[in-house]
Design a protein around this motif. Structure first.
Motif, mmCIF file in Angstrom:
data_model
loop_
_atom_site.group_PDB
_atom_site.id
_atom_site.type_symbol
_atom_site.label_atom_id
_atom_site.label_comp_id
_atom_site.label_asym_id
_atom_site.label_seq_id
_atom_site.Cartn_x
_atom_site.Cartn_y
_atom_site.Cartn_z
ATOM 1 N N PRO A 1 0.822 -1.214 0.000
ATOM 2 C CA PRO A 1 0.000 0.000 0.000
ATOM 3 C C PRO A 1 0.856 1.265 0.000
ATOM 4 C CG PRO A 1 -0.831 -1.595 1.580
ATOM 5 C CD PRO A 1 0.506 -2.109 1.124
ATOM 6 N N ALA A 2 0.537 2.192 -0.898
ATOM 7 C CA ALA A 2 1.321 3.420 -1.022
ATOM 8 C C ALA A 2 0.405 4.564 -1.432
ATOM 9 C CB ALA A 2 2.436 3.237 -2.053
ATOM 10 N N THR A 3 0.836 5.776 -1.123
ATOM 11 C CA THR A 3 0.114 6.984 -1.527
ATOM 12 C C THR A 3 1.035 7.835 -2.407
ATOM 13 O OG1 THR A 3 0.873 8.307 0.357
ATOM 14 C CG2 THR A 3 -1.124 6.961 0.663
ATOM 15 N N PRO A 4 0.460 8.742 -3.203
ATOM 16 C CA PRO A 4 1.312 9.620 -4.027
ATOM 17 C C PRO A 4 2.335 10.404 -3.221
ATOM 18 C CG PRO A 4 -0.951 9.730 -4.786
ATOM 19 C CD PRO A 4 -0.971 8.924 -3.507
ATOM 20 N N ASP A 5 1.997 10.784 -1.992
ATOM 21 C CA ASP A 5 2.937 11.534 -1.158
ATOM 22 C C ASP A 5 4.152 10.703 -0.765
ATOM 23 O OD1 ASP A 5 1.385 13.792 -1.245
ATOM 24 O OD2 ASP A 5 0.429 13.464 0.705
ATOM 25 N N GLY A 6 4.023 9.385 -0.836
ATOM 26 C CA GLY A 6 5.147 8.515 -0.516
ATOM 27 C C GLY A 6 6.057 8.241 -1.686
ATOM 28 N N VAL A 7 5.708 8.778 -2.846
ATOM 29 C CA VAL A 7 6.514 8.608 -4.055
ATOM 30 C C VAL A 7 7.148 9.952 -4.407
ATOM 31 C CG1 VAL A 7 6.529 7.934 -6.486
ATOM 32 C CG2 VAL A 7 4.971 6.799 -4.892
ATOM 33 N N LEU A 8 8.463 9.980 -4.527
ATOM 34 C CA LEU A 8 9.204 11.183 -4.907
ATOM 35 C C LEU A 8 9.783 10.951 -6.298
ATOM 36 C CD1 LEU A 8 11.129 11.707 -1.531
ATOM 37 C CD2 LEU A 8 8.852 12.538 -2.162
ATOM 38 N N SER A 9 9.606 11.921 -7.199
ATOM 39 C CA SER A 9 9.977 11.695 -8.594
ATOM 40 C C SER A 9 10.847 12.817 -9.146
ATOM 41 C CB SER A 9 8.724 11.567 -9.471
ATOM 42 O OG SER A 9 8.096 12.829 -9.622
#
Length: 264
Positions: free
Chosen positions: A64-72
């Motif tokens: 489970p992941a949220t967009p805030d947990g992804v850095l691009s």
């Protein structure tokens, strides 16, 4: 070495998953991070997809992941452009990249726009020649160019690979005799993004990835704990004299076991 880690920065393809399958042991790392109160962020140089896309993909596969947990690199590029006052942009990139840029209040101009502040190049899987031509017109006028990430190719399943951002940037640099500035790993822009999202610094942060010239160089260059995983594109025979990961593991499952051992 792992005793001091308070934050894990995880590369995605080749590290957490391969294609549409989690790497064996990936969920063990998730559990170890939860058990010992370690922050987790996913860090990707791929600017062709949105952070929401990656969060949904991870969740669908069982992490489970949220967009805030992804850095691009798209996000880091948007921040760098905004900080420099580059408002009007000519973009060679996907809709996901343009959406990230506009979300930060930047203006993506059409191909016929006369003047822009900067040419932005990403990993454009929707590339058509008209985008290169529009970018070239601005580059010939002396407009600066910024590229999201220095990856030459993007690996696919079955050993195939396709041109990534640096290859597209090289086309423009060769044609117009210009240079570019890269923002993604291993450059400073990605460190700024990481440090804006966690209070931890230095060896309290572990960069875990499978690519030497982005993931491991990023960790080594900025004083993070660099962890090379052999589950992706790199094998031990690929290590050169300038490659110095702090730790080498077969996969993130082995890293989970090591964290659990030193923290128990």
């Amino acid at each position: 070495m792992l005793e001091q880690v308070r934050c894990l920065i995880l590369d995605l393809d080749g590290t957490v998953y391969l294609g549409d399958q989690l790497i064996p042991g990936a969920l063990l790392l998730r559990q170890a991070a939860q058990d010992f109160g370690i922050e987790v962020f996913f860090l990707t140089n791929n600017s062709s997809r949105s952070r929401s896309y990656y969060a949904s993909k991870l969740t669908r596969m069982g992490w489970p992941a949220t967009p805030d947990g992804v850095l691009s690199s798209s996000q880091a590029t948007a921040i760098a452009l905004r900080n420099r006052g580059y408002q009007r942009l000519c973009v060679v990139g996907t809709e996901s990249l343009t959406d990230e840029l506009t979300a930060y209040g930047l203006t993506v101009c059409g191909d016929e726009e006369e003047r822009v502040d900067c040419v932005v190049v990403g990993f454009d899987t929707s590339l058509v020649y008209s985008k290169l031509r529009a970018a070239g017109r601005h580059l010939q006028r002396g407009t600066p160019m910024i590229s999201t990430n220095p990856d030459l190719v993007c690996p696919l399943e079955g050993g195939e690979f396709i041109p990534d951002c640096a290859a597209i940037s090289a086309c423009l640099m060769t044609a117009y005799g210009v240079t570019t500035e890269y923002i993604g790993k291993p450059e400073r822009g990605m460190l700024d993004l990481v440090e804006a999202n966690t209070p931890y610094r230095g060896k309290q942060i572990a960069m875990v990835g499978d690519r030497l010239y982005t993931d491991i160089r990023f960790g080594s260059r900025w004083g993070l704990l660099s962890v090379l995983t052999l589950s992706g594109e790199t094998s031990l025979s690929d290590l050169g004299p300038s490659d110095h990961p702090d730790l080498i593991v077969e996969d993130v499952g082995q890293l989970a076991e090591m964290i659990s051992h030193v923290r128990s």
